[in-house]
Design an enzyme around this catalytic site. Structure first.
Site, PDB file in Angstrom:
ATOM      1  N   ALA A   2       0.839  -1.202   0.000  1.00 52.06           N
ATOM      2  CA  ALA A   2       0.000   0.000   0.000  1.00 52.06           C
ATOM      3  C   ALA A   2       0.870   1.247   0.000  1.00 52.06           C
ATOM      4  CB  ALA A   2      -0.903   0.009   1.227  1.00 52.06           C
ATOM      5  N   ASP A   3       0.314   2.333  -0.498  1.00 53.18           N
ATOM      6  CA  ASP A   3       0.918   3.630  -0.248  1.00 53.18           C
ATOM      7  C   ASP A   3       0.492   4.066   1.160  1.00 53.18           C
ATOM      8  OD1 ASP A   3       2.277   6.025  -0.525  1.00 53.18           O
ATOM      9  OD2 ASP A   3       1.478   6.452  -2.514  1.00 53.18           O
ATOM     10  N   TYR A   4       1.026   5.172   1.606  1.00 49.89           N
ATOM     11  CA  TYR A   4       0.852   5.611   2.995  1.00 49.89           C
ATOM     12  C   TYR A   4      -0.634   5.700   3.357  1.00 49.89           C
ATOM     13  CZ  TYR A   4       2.214   8.126   7.250  1.00 49.89           C
ATOM     14  OH  TYR A   4       2.442   8.494   8.564  1.00 49.89           O
TER      15      TYR A   4
END
Length: 759
Positions: free
Chosen positions: A284-286
């Protein structure tokens, strides 16, 4: 260490003494390991928190330490320092039940402490060896400080310069973007992806997918397009990274087909794994999983279910997996097999990195002292930066400058060190670079006479200037009035032979969450520039930019414009090298510069309308504007030199080509100036008889060539069927027989042409 090796040997005990191959050995090792893990420990491997930078000696007492001891953490990011990382790794491999080592990630985007030009500028070198070397040095320095995973390269195609993260990508073209993606992955992971050296780190291609196509140029915004455009225009750089063997893929914040990418099974499983055969892990991204509910797809528990089912292996920051997957499995809403697949992929990455054999492989304190920010690395960064700068205008050969002249250096970006490295340089020491003023003085030598005035503030609005210079990039405001600052600048200019203006954007005016609706030089700077030009003295605009900018007035009125992007640690010296002629500029644009923000999106490889305009003035019932040209200010592939190059007509060895054959297209390029220079020769192709509308031209090859004054070289491109293929209306990747136009030149709008037929 003896205890760790005993544990590793115990895990290896069930393996045959002579493995058939490394994959079998890895599979057996991980089977054995996972057979001993609880569900919660498997879920823990999917958790990627960020604890911020931990103080050495306090890691064991930090909030994250207890989770590591419980086996609830698979990796961490944003910790800098081999000593700190070693301390955290020790908790994982000595104090947790399964003794599984952790991944340690960081945004090593365009270098570590030795910083190279921002990726948009780096791409303008068109030099794949230099780009690969920049990633190699970044990996070497980061790995010497404990990092074994970088969230790079970012390969998102971007055609809207309002979007701030255009600075972090490689421009608007998929062919060039794919070549750069491969070069970056090779640089980080090594050419064979064996991770045999402790300077090879795991790469992560991002942001999958379409992140650069957000509506209105706003970060995190909706991206909506047809599949045929996805496959032909946007997907290839991601696919190229996968073909090169990239170890991980990061999901994007936007929706794809109205489904958030983090929960998009078609994207993360069908395209990435089934069509492209990706075997690494996804991340995932942040807080990307945590943002799924904001898109209207239920609560956090449902978001976690959707993301795992889609094929998202590792959850960054949100801890949705950690807090919900166990219950979802027990409720029968998530299959244990899904957790096992995700866990296995992450364990495989750790195995390939060699962390099970040596958890401290990347924690050699001695390396940190000798491999980071070295004289050799900085020399390479300086050379690379000098070749990333793009000479946009040089009327009357104002450049290069005579070092003996009196030079006024004026502008709010002339005396800032922290802004030289550019955005997304999180490991950089911002007090290390020279300012432009210092760099010019160093290159010009002790006998030079260089004067300075700030001239103006960065922005008129103090609050906006503060927002534009965050993360340590502060440019102190001068509290004098604009009139007083201008008067001082004009007085300095009056004493000088030549004026260098250091203007444009601060480094944090581009990058993440830095979209702009006005992409011109800020008004307060432009007013100063107008007054300096009005003096009648030669003016050189040294343009700092993290995006294509609108520069119509500047192009019409400023004698010389050198776009230096943000050139990294050695930017100041590199600018001096080019300004004073020690290096001949050779950068070529990888993104179109519009004349007006209203033209956006504007890109060279567009489709042809049924009613094209001549662009010689407004034409009714033609595809044009009443008040602006269709053409850009500076086209893709454009860039001047201190010398000139001449191209012959194209020679084809045949005008007919079969599907299993090839043809050669050749031109002879001559340096017609009086100094040596480098020219990037570009090959474009247009399909004239396709089953769907095809772009007016597409980049299909390039070669950067060095030529001495008066020297000629023949450049030959081999055109194969693969270069003629595209995704048709059925999304089949194929070529089609018919007529093709081949174009070769020094930019996308300055080409020689020839034609051939595919039989």
């Amino acid at each position: 260490m003896k205890k760790i090796m005993t544990i590793v040997l115990a895990l290896l005990a069930g393996l045959p003494s002579i493995a058939q191959d490394r994959n079998t050995e890895m599979d057996n090792f991980i089977d054995n390991l996972m057979g001993k893990m609880t569900l919660e420990e498997k879920i823990g491997q999917l958790n990627l928190p960020s604890e911020g930078d931990i103080i050495t000696g306090l890691g064991s007492n930090s909030n994250i330490a207890e989770k590591i001891r419980k086996g609830q953490v698979g990796g961490m990011f944003n910790i800098k320092g081999a000593d700190k990382i070693r301390e955290i790794q020790k908790i994982a491999v000595e104090e947790s039940r399964m003794k599984i080592p952790m991944l340690f990630g960081m945004d090593v985007i365009h270098g570590y402490e030795t910083v190279f030009p921002i990726p948009l500028g780096l791409a303008c070198t068109w030099d794949m060896d230099a780009i690969e070397q920049s990633a190699r040095i970044g990996a070497t320095e980061a790995s010497a400080n404990g990092i074994n995973w970088t969230f790079s390269p970012m390969v998102d195609i971007a055609r809207d310069p309002r979007w701030g993260r255009v600075s972090e990508g490689s421009g608007e073209d998929p062919f060039l973007g794919g070549a750069i993606a491969k070069a970056m992955v090779r640089g980080y992971q090594g050419k064979d992806n064996s991770f045999s050296e402790n300077s090879n780190i795991l790469a992560c291609v991002k942001h999958f997918a379409l992140y650069g196509a957000g509506e209105a140029g706003r970060d995190y915004n909706t991206a909506d397009m047809s599949h045929i455009r996805m496959y032909n225009d946007y997907f290839y750089p991601y696919k190229a990274a996968v073909e090169q063997g990239v170890g991980s893929v990061m999901a994007s914040f936007n929706v794809v087909d109205m489904v958030p990418a983090h929960a998009n099974k078609w994207l993360l499983t069908e395209v990435l794994r089934n069509q492209w055969n990706f075997t690494g892990f996804t991340v995932a991204d942040y807080n990307g999983v945590g943002e799924i509910p904001s898109h209207g797809l239920g609560d956090m528990k449902n978001a976690s279910k959707l993301a795992l089912d889609a094929g998202l292996d590792m959850d960054m920051v949100s801890e949705g997996y950690l807090n919900n997957l166990s219950a979802l499995v027990k409720e029968g809403k998530v299959d244990l097999e899904q957790v096992d697949k995700a866990c296995r992929r992450i364990l495989e990455a750790k195995y390939k990195l060699g962390l099970f054999k040596d958890p401290y492989k990347f924690c050699d304190i001695k390396r940190a002292k000798k491999d980071i920010y070295t004289k050799e690395n900085r020399a390479i960064a300086r050379k690379t930066a000098s070749e990333s700068f793009v000479l946009l205008k040089n009327e009357g050969n104002v450049l290069p400058l005579d070092k003996s002249k009196t030079i006024a250096v004026i502008g709010p970006l002339a005396n800032t060190a922290s802004n030289m490295v550019g955005t997304w340089s999180v490991a950089a020491k911002l007090d290390k670079p020279l300012t432009l003023l210092e760099g010019l003085k160093e290159v010009a030598g002790k006998k030079s006479n260089i004067l300075y005035a700030v001239g103006s503030n960065l922005l008129s609005d103090a609050k906006m200037q503060q927002a534009a210079t965050m993360f340590g990039r502060d440019i102190p405001r001068d509290n004098r009035t604009e009139e007083e600052l201008t008067a001082e600048a004009l007085a300095i200019a009056a004493k000088s032979d030549i004026i260098i203006t250091a203007m444009g954007e601060a480094s944090e005016m581009s990058g993440e969450s830095s979209s702009r609706t006005d992409i011109g030089i800020p008004a307060v700077q432009k007013r100063l520039l107008e007054k300096l030009v009005a003096t009648g003295k030669p003016v050189v605009l040294v343009l700092f930019a993290g995006r294509p900018m609108t520069l119509v007035w500047e192009q019409e009125n400023v004698p010389a414009i050198l776009n230096v992007w943000f050139g990294g640690s050695e930017a100041a010296q590199a600018i001096g090298d080019v300004v004073f002629g020690d290096v001949n500029p050779s950068g070529k644009l990888v993104s179109t510069f519009p004349r007006s923000v209203a033209q956006i999106p504007l890109y060279y490889n567009h489709l042809m309308t049924g009613r094209p305009a001549s662009d010689k003035g407004f034409e009714k019932f033609r595809s044009n504007y009443m008040d602006e040209k269709n053409a850009p200010l500076y086209p893709f592939g454009y860039g001047l030199s201190y010398t000139t190059f001449e191209y012959t007509d194209i020679t084809l060895n045949s005008t007919d080509m079969t599907t299993n054959g090839s043809i050669q297209a050749s031109v002879t390029v001559t340096n017609t100036g009086n100094r040596a220079g480098k020219e990037t020769v570009q090959l474009y192709i247009r399909d004239m008889e396709a089953s769907i509308s095809r772009p007016v031209k597409e980049l299909k090859g390039f070669e950067k060539v060095s030529l001495k004054a008066g020297e000629s070289k023949t450049i030959t491109f081999t055109i194969t069927e693969d270069l003629l293929k595209f995704y048709n209306s059925q999304l089949q990747y194929a070529s089609e027989p018919g007529a093709f136009r081949v174009m070769i030149g020094g930019s996308s709008d300055a080409v020689k042409t020839a034609s051939f037929n595919l039989k």
